[in-house]
Design an enzyme around this catalytic site. Sequence first.
Site, short mmCIF file in Angstrom:
data_model
loop_
_atom_site.label_atom_id
_atom_site.label_comp_id
_atom_site.label_asym_id
_atom_site.label_seq_id
_atom_site.Cartn_x
_atom_site.Cartn_y
_atom_site.Cartn_z
N THR A 54 -14.98 -16.53 40.73
CA THR A 54 -13.81 -17.42 40.67
C THR A 54 -13.93 -18.53 41.72
O THR A 54 -13.71 -19.70 41.43
CB THR A 54 -12.52 -16.59 40.88
OG1 THR A 54 -12.57 -15.47 40.01
CG2 THR A 54 -11.29 -17.42 40.59
N ARG A 103 -6.15 -17.08 45.94
CA ARG A 103 -6.41 -15.67 45.63
C ARG A 103 -5.89 -14.84 46.80
O ARG A 103 -6.15 -15.16 47.97
CB ARG A 103 -7.89 -15.39 45.43
CG ARG A 103 -8.16 -13.88 45.36
CD ARG A 103 -9.55 -13.54 44.92
NE ARG A 103 -9.70 -13.76 43.47
CZ ARG A 103 -10.68 -13.24 42.74
NH1 ARG A 103 -11.59 -12.48 43.31
NH2 ARG A 103 -10.76 -13.48 41.46
N1 CP Z 1 -13.88 -12.02 37.59
C1 CP Z 1 -13.62 -12.26 38.88
O1 CP Z 1 -12.49 -12.57 39.27
O2 CP Z 1 -14.71 -12.18 39.72
P1 CP Z 1 -14.70 -12.51 41.27
O3 CP Z 1 -13.84 -11.46 41.95
O4 CP Z 1 -16.14 -12.47 41.71
O5 CP Z 1 -14.08 -13.88 41.45
#
Ligand code: CP
Length: 304
Positions: A54, A103
Amino acid sequence: MSLLTIEGMPASEIDRLLDLAEGFVEVLDRPVPKVPALQGRTIGMLFYEASTRTRMSFERAAKALSADTMVFSPSGSSVSKGESLKDTALTVGSMGPDLFVVRHSSTGAPWRVAEWTGLPVINAGDGAHQHPTQALLDCLTLRQHFGSIDGLRVAIVGDIRHSRVARSTAQALGTLGASVHFIAPRTLLPVDVDGWPVQTTSDFDGLIGDLDVVYMLRIQQERGGGDVFPSIGEYVKRFGLTRNRADRLPPHTMVLHPGPMNRGVEIDPAVADGPRSLVTKQVANGVAVRMAVLLDQLSGKAGT
Ligand code: CP
């Protein structure tokens, strides 16, 4: 305007964003995969939780739109001196970003950042709650492969209780007309699952011959997902996409996984790398989808 959740987004809006993303798939295939659409704009990225796909795809997307990025991660920052999310958001916000990508391990954190800063926010994953751009890239990947999502029979398998991907992708797929099954031990289903527009079972083998898509999830150890079944071996036996199980899928059935994968646990390496796997296509589509969402957020209803 922010993109905080996929819940309640109408099918027409999902389709509009997917159409926009399709245009960027073509842009990313050009010898010079870059357009000036967001020149002079700055994307502030607050990543309080680990991420590879992400975070890097948002950075790639911003740069392909000619935007600048400011990337914050707590390691090495003043979080170690006790600075709060609010003060961090206000501090970074004072440096002039046009939008935040957030996030965080806490449900609702992206909503708070939007309130505090007054800036548009894209939710890049909050706790076990929402991951709307993952849902969009999953839908784009399935629409490209099958032509339409309407009528697809999709099984999401694994630690659904702790998965923002399961929640978001199931909502988007349901909105677009797919029939969604959750396959998991009862202890790894959401406590409120009875209110969801999905069917649930713990019998993977009972459905294996009747699926168009199998969407595997890892066990989220960091949220306690590994504490609720007897052993990994037992889990793999009942819920892993082993080679034997993959051999019993219909020939046309495709396999997705949001990553990161735990090979040999929820998915056999030969299946992850095999001809049914759309995993790398999902990752590639993540860039195009995030270009679409960034442009949409910063230029109003682009493409309409
Ligand atoms: N799919 C996903 O959110 O992967 P990451 O945690 O690597 O961002």
